[in-house]
Design an enzyme around this catalytic site. Sequence first.
Site, PDB file in Angstrom:
ATOM      1  N   ASP A 178       0.461  18.852 -39.756  1.00  0.00           N
ATOM      2  CA  ASP A 178      -0.771  19.065 -38.987  1.00  0.00           C
ATOM      3  C   ASP A 178      -1.951  19.196 -39.946  1.00  0.00           C
ATOM      4  OD1 ASP A 178      -2.443  19.724 -36.755  1.00  0.00           O
ATOM      5  OD2 ASP A 178      -2.311  21.826 -37.365  1.00  0.00           O
ATOM      6  N   ASP A 224       0.938  22.701 -51.598  1.00  0.00           N
ATOM      7  CA  ASP A 224      -0.369  23.041 -52.191  1.00  0.00           C
ATOM      8  C   ASP A 224      -0.829  21.946 -53.142  1.00  0.00           C
ATOM      9  OD1 ASP A 224       1.811  23.801 -53.746  1.00  0.00           O
ATOM     10  OD2 ASP A 224       0.894  25.625 -54.529  1.00  0.00           O
ATOM     11  N   ASP A 246      -5.068  16.066 -41.164  1.00  0.00           N
ATOM     12  CA  ASP A 246      -6.529  16.228 -41.067  1.00  0.00           C
ATOM     13  C   ASP A 246      -7.174  15.941 -42.418  1.00  0.00           C
ATOM     14  OD1 ASP A 246      -6.237  17.124 -38.414  1.00  0.00           O
ATOM     15  OD2 ASP A 246      -7.816  18.629 -38.643  1.00  0.00           O
ATOM     16  N   TYR A 286       6.150  25.741 -35.232  1.00  0.00           N
ATOM     17  CA  TYR A 286       5.519  25.565 -33.915  1.00  0.00           C
ATOM     18  C   TYR A 286       6.465  25.997 -32.784  1.00  0.00           C
ATOM     19  CZ  TYR A 286       1.281  22.887 -35.081  1.00  0.00           C
ATOM     20  OH  TYR A 286       0.042  22.493 -35.521  1.00  0.00           O
ATOM     21  N   LYS A 314       7.650  23.444 -49.485  1.00  0.00           N
ATOM     22  CA  LYS A 314       7.241  24.590 -50.299  1.00  0.00           C
ATOM     23  C   LYS A 314       8.531  25.232 -50.799  1.00  0.00           C
ATOM     24  CE  LYS A 314       4.168  27.526 -51.928  1.00  0.00           C
ATOM     25  NZ  LYS A 314       3.245  27.186 -53.031  1.00  0.00           N
TER      26      LYS A 314
HETATM   27  C1  IPM Z   1      -2.715  17.874 -33.568  1.00  0.00           C
HETATM   28  C2  IPM Z   1      -3.392  19.074 -32.974  1.00  0.00           C
HETATM   29  C3  IPM Z   1      -2.358  19.886 -32.175  1.00  0.00           C
HETATM   30  C4  IPM Z   1      -1.270  20.326 -33.138  1.00  0.00           C
HETATM   31  C5  IPM Z   1      -2.952  21.067 -31.407  1.00  0.00           C
HETATM   32  C6  IPM Z   1      -4.060  20.642 -30.468  1.00  0.00           C
HETATM   33  C7  IPM Z   1      -1.891  21.838 -30.668  1.00  0.00           C
HETATM   34  O1  IPM Z   1      -4.005  19.832 -33.961  1.00  0.00           O
HETATM   35  O2  IPM Z   1      -2.140  17.079 -32.810  1.00  0.00           O
HETATM   36  O3  IPM Z   1      -2.781  17.716 -34.781  1.00  0.00           O
HETATM   37  O4  IPM Z   1      -1.420  21.357 -33.808  1.00  0.00           O
HETATM   38  O5  IPM Z   1      -0.248  19.654 -33.205  1.00  0.00           O
HETATM   39 MG    MG Z   2      -4.043  18.893 -35.877  1.00  0.00          MG
END
Ligand code: IPM
Ligand code: MG
Length: 353
Positions: A244, A220, A248, A139, A188
């Site tokens: 990240d 993975d 999710d 990032y 990884k």
């Molecule tokens: C998160 C989001 C952010 C990230 C985006 C909005 C920049 O996806 O906080 O997980 O990638 O960190």
């Molecule tokens: Mg995110």
Amino acid sequence: MKYNITVIPGDGIGPEVTSAAVETLKEIGNKFGHTFNFEYSICGGAAYDKYGEPLPAESLEKCLKSDSVLLGAVGGPQYDSLPYEKRPERALLGVRKAMGLYANLRPAKLFDALANVCPLKNPKNIDMLVVRELIGGIYFGEKGIREGKFGREGYDVMAYGELEVERICRLAFELAQKRRGKVSSVDKANVLKTSGVWRKVVHDIHEDYPDVQLEDVLVDNMAMQLVRDPSQFDVIVTGNLFGDILSDLASQCVGSIGILPSASLNETTRGLYEPIHGSAPTIAGKNIANPIATILSASMMLRYAFDLKKEADALDAAVEKTLNDGARTADLAEEGKPVLGTREMTEAILKNL
Ligand code: IPM
Ligand code: MG
């Protein structure tokens, strides 16, 4: 006590969910005799619309000065064609970096009441904490666009220094000591040099925490294991990009991304608290977003920033009771069952406080 909180409503559903969380904090203040002062900071697309930039100096200043920051979400499709530096996401990354928030804690716990919403078969005992490194890795590495062998190419460098890995994995081990005593470090290492250094540091530091069990999991494989059997995990520590993506994934293991909070921490008590979901532009302004992720983020603020354990427990319990009562926003509702809006869900939680 008096606490100064900077609120960044941001974009999309951000304003709705932050206003819900602010209401619950006010109620906690009334019940427990604290004063929470709220100061609003314009960031993200909202700031771009008003000032032509996503993170105006004054907005950042407010974050740096307050006792903690509560953020909704930033971003939206109307900003997709903006140059990189003007995109709403720059605001979020800029605040994280400026505040030095290297550790992002993303707990994913399955509420008993939501077992039927979980897409996995026979889910049980899912209670994980993703510890994501937040201000390093790909990032924040060198990035750019250059002429390459196949034409114009974009590049983003992923690098992790030993000290960056050390501070995040120490935190992961310490958190594991207070939980079930297991850390899964995700990398990884079969391909990436970055992961080679990451893995070496994690193992060196592990020597200081002999009471914690450590395992390495390739990213993975981790994606697969999270779907196969997430109950095997306690603390999951990983870099920025993997964290990240995996957080999710972890959110779906417990039913909905609409209930996952997060705390972003540095070495002080001043942090940033935000739901892990985004701005969800398609449902914005319709009173259908789930406020729980942001309300639970406010609870993490009470716990981590202000050391108000009783108050945080009360807020967590109110959320759990509301779910046990059967209250559901659209993301959690079974077909044909009643659905509450953002405001109605918030009221139900306030009633249970
Ligand atoms: C998160 C989001 C952010 C990230 C985006 C909005 C920049 O996806 O906080 O997980 O990638 O960190
Ligand atoms: Mg995110």
